[in-house]
Design an enzyme around this catalytic site. Structure first.
Site, PDB file in Angstrom:
ATOM      1  N   GLU A 136      -1.458  44.389  -8.466  1.00 26.21           N
ATOM      2  CA  GLU A 136      -1.295  45.808  -7.948  1.00 26.21           C
ATOM      3  C   GLU A 136      -0.723  46.781  -9.080  1.00 26.21           C
ATOM      4  O   GLU A 136      -0.720  47.929  -9.100  1.00 26.21           O
ATOM      5  CB  GLU A 136      -0.549  46.067  -6.966  1.00 26.21           C
ATOM      6  CG  GLU A 136       1.119  45.444  -6.983  1.00 26.21           C
ATOM      7  CD  GLU A 136       1.395  44.277  -6.809  1.00 26.21           C
ATOM      8  OE1 GLU A 136       0.277  43.216  -6.834  1.00 26.21           O
ATOM      9  OE2 GLU A 136       2.436  43.611  -6.375  1.00 26.21           O
ATOM     10  N   HIS A 175       0.800  39.739 -10.108  1.00 22.51           N
ATOM     11  CA  HIS A 175       0.900  40.857  -9.248  1.00 22.51           C
ATOM     12  C   HIS A 175      -0.082  41.731  -9.815  1.00 22.51           C
ATOM     13  O   HIS A 175       0.166  42.635 -10.662  1.00 22.51           O
ATOM     14  CB  HIS A 175       2.196  41.544  -9.268  1.00 22.51           C
ATOM     15  CG  HIS A 175       3.323  41.039  -8.315  1.00 22.51           C
ATOM     16  ND1 HIS A 175       3.631  41.229  -7.261  1.00 22.51           N
ATOM     17  CD2 HIS A 175       4.021  39.769  -8.742  1.00 22.51           C
ATOM     18  CE1 HIS A 175       4.517  40.227  -6.802  1.00 22.51           C
ATOM     19  NE2 HIS A 175       4.745  39.652  -7.763  1.00 22.51           N
ATOM     20  N   CYS A 191       0.962  36.541  -5.002  1.00 25.93           N
ATOM     21  CA  CYS A 191       2.333  35.866  -5.302  1.00 25.93           C
ATOM     22  C   CYS A 191       2.738  34.971  -4.056  1.00 25.93           C
ATOM     23  O   CYS A 191       2.343  33.946  -3.851  1.00 25.93           O
ATOM     24  CB  CYS A 191       3.546  36.778  -5.790  1.00 25.93           C
ATOM     25  SG  CYS A 191       4.743  35.991  -6.656  1.00 25.93           S
TER      26      CYS A 191
HETATM   27  N1  GLN Z   1       9.481  33.852  -3.695  1.00 23.16           N
HETATM   28  C1  GLN Z   1       8.303  33.263  -4.480  1.00 23.16           C
HETATM   29  C2  GLN Z   1       8.863  32.883  -5.661  1.00 23.16           C
HETATM   30  O1  GLN Z   1       9.900  33.167  -6.131  1.00 23.16           O
HETATM   31  C3  GLN Z   1       7.356  34.459  -4.271  1.00 23.16           C
HETATM   32  C4  GLN Z   1       7.917  35.775  -5.300  1.00 23.16           C
HETATM   33  C5  GLN Z   1       7.140  36.950  -5.223  1.00 23.16           C
HETATM   34  O2  GLN Z   1       6.236  36.998  -4.259  1.00 23.16           O
HETATM   35  N2  GLN Z   1       7.141  37.932  -6.172  1.00 23.16           N
HETATM   36  O3  GLN Z   1       8.034  32.259  -6.213  1.00 23.16           O
END
Ligand code: GLN
Length: 566
Positions: free
Chosen positions: A516, A514, A388
């Protein structure tokens, strides 16, 4: 003859004395055991705090926010439920006081209670009972409800009253109260103390709940004398006082410990359910594997900004462990504060690591450190997994240092900047409220052939869980591709970049989602499995074709058991 109607049985789990007793792990372990006895289990957590969900809370405040397939931002205990019991949680698996009140207040505004005074009892407690009843149904044999917080907290009261009523309505053969408590060891007196448990059961009794089962968390084994005392003063039969001693090696031992004391058998008997055979062999074999000495070791840096709190990156650490176990590697995780890299440089802070992981996150603090970590991984050909925000940092670093795009950044961190290689998603532009409005939950993604991503997943079509507002700006796509970045995963319409990787690097993979959250002990997530394998020197790259398909070198030990590709 009258046909026997299906009844969903309920278990209610409360905690006493102190918080952080591992109620979530206990609930998850019970779910696992009942599932392994052939029952269909659902599990939920009711949290007494007032936020509607934990989505807007800092990980320092609350730990990781766990995202479900259906896009709910939930408590990290749901991660334990999914990992232990291999169930799929959903929006109904987590309610808070805020969410309960929100429903009741919306109803009041609609006029549903016309003429009535809306009160905690019965309106709030009825709504809590509705939240529990959601789990009922012909496809659920046993529903487990964990009540967050500690008995005695003011904010828990409506929840305790609701479960008291619920069980009164369904009867003691269809619902059980399990109370998790602490039996501390007082070093100076060299004694285990049962008084706090008696007091906490006393509080429950005052509100009409008598636990059927007492699970005692303790540092060392309880003696018969303690068990009898607890039984006598807490009104719980002796065999239903269970000990949950601190496990020295891995939390995945907890279900085995509980099964050894036949907790699952007692539960089924009390619920009038047939005690079927327990199928736990693969789990026991997995735990044996976890604790077995390993021939190879590797160290992975997790570069984040909440490294002081393990719970902030709970699922990341768990998924890394799953990856290590699948590869028979001894893993050391080095939590690294991104700001430390900014202060001391990547060479100093990341010296000696075999792999670098940059997890998700929000806000500008530490961003430049994460970008430096990505540069370090690319230049030194150290295996890298960006998740992310970690992927967004890898893209920014590539734009700046490989494509020479001056001032490349994310719109999130430099709103007026000259080159937003990461920008706000179109659908996010109209968003005003911050709660629950990100791109959330499982979305499909298509993988490009002959890439590390496709090799890991051994397939081309996947779905993974998201939680973000920003995305890769595809205006830069051809420049990135010409410079050696591969867009290995995109949304099926090709509009959103979901995965990138680097040509001419042993293993540099990043994803907007994600992974994970989907890793399981017996089924390590493919990206974590391959990232750890690459970090441990068990994957070699043969950069032919498009992305340099990864193949295991001949010398790599064969992977067996957990986490093998299917
Ligand atoms: N802050 C970034 C976004 O909003 C990444 C979000 C995250 O890593 N969950 O796109």
């Amino acid at each position: 003859m009258k046909k026997c109607e299906h009844v969903t049985k309920h278990l209610f789990i409360t905690g006493g004395v102190v918080s952080s007793l591992g109620k979530g792990i206990t609930a998850a372990s019970i779910a696992l055991l009942l599932k392994r006895r052939g029952y269909r289990v659902q599990i939920q957590k009711l949290d007494p705090y007032v936020n509607v969900d934990p989505g807007t809370m800092s990980p320092y405040e609350h730990g990781e926010v766990f995202v479900t397939d259906d896009g709910a931002e939930t408590d990290l205990d749901l991660g334990h439920y999914e990992r232990f019991a291999d169930v799929s949680c959903r929006r109904e698996s987590n309610y808070t006081t805020g969410r309960i009140y929100q429903t009741v207040i919306e109803r009041e505004r609609r006029g549903d209670y016309l003429g009535k005074t809306v009160q905690v009892i019965p309106h709030i407690t009825d709504e809590i009972k509705n939240a529990i009843r959601v789990l009922d149904g012909p496809e659920v044999d046993i529903a487990i409800t964990e009540i967050g917080g500690t008995v005695g907290d003011i904010e828990s009261l409506p929840f305790l009253e609701a479960i008291r009523q619920y069980r009164q309505e369904i009867g003691s053969r269809n619902g059980l109260f399990i109370h998790l408590t602490l039996v501390p060891y007082i070093r100076a007196a060299q004694e285990m103390k049962t008084k706090p448990s008696q007091q906490s059961v006393g509080i429950l009794r005052e509100i009409g709940i008598i636990p059927d089962i007492l699970i005692c968390r303790c540092e060392r084994p309880l003696e018969e004398e303690h068990l009898r005392k607890l039984s006598l003063f807490c009104n719980v039969s002796r065999e239903l006082v269970i000990q949950e001693i601190d496990v020295a090696r891995t939390i995945y031992e907890v279900p085995i410990e509980l099964a050894r004391q036949e907790l699952d058998t007692y539960l089924l008997e009390l619920l009038d359910l047939h005690v079927r055979d327990l199928q736990l062999d693969d789990w026991v074999a997995f735990v044996d594997r976890v604790v077995a000495p390993k021939a190879r070791h590797c160290e992975i840096a997790v570069v984040g900004k909440y490294t002081g709190l393990r719970d902030a990156y709970k699922s990341i650490y768990e998924a890394l462990d799953h990856g290590a176990i699948a590869n028979d590697l001894e893993l050391t995780v080095r939590p690294v504060e991104a700001t430390e890299i900014e202060a001391k440089g990547a060479d100093a802070v990341l010296a000696g690591v075999d792999g670098i992981l940059v997890p998700g996150g929000f806000g500008v603090r530490g961003i430049e450190g994460k970008i430096l970590a990505a540069t370090h991984a690319r230049e030194r050909t150290i295996p890298f997994l960006g998740i992310c925000l970690g992927m967004q940092c890898a893209v920014i670093e590539f734009a700046r240092n490989v494509c020479g795009i001056a001032g490349a950044n994310s719109q999130e961190f430099d709103p007026e900047g000259p080159a937003h290689v990461i920008h706000l998603m179109e659908e996010q532009k109209a968003v005003r409220n911050l709660g629950g409005t990100m791109r959330l939950g499982a979305w499909p993604c298509d993988l490009r052939e002959n890439t590390r991503a496709a090799a890991a997943y051994a397939g081309r079509h996947i779905a993974e869980r998201h939680r973000h507002r920003y995305e890769v700006n595809t205006d830069y796509r051809s420049r990135f591709e010409e410079a050696g970045m591969i867009f290995s995963g995109t949304s099926p319409d090709g509009a959103l970049v979901e995965m990138v990787e680097l040509r001419n690097h042993p293993w540099f993979v990043a994803c907007q989602f994600h992974p994970e959250f989907r890793s399981r002990p017996l089924k390590a997530h493919p990206l974590f499995r391959d990232f750890v394998a690459a970090s441990g020197g068990l994957l070699a790259s043969a950069p032919d074709g498009d992305g340099g398909q990864v193949r295991a070198p001949r010398s790599a030990p064969r992977r067996t058991g957990t986490g093998t590709r299917t």
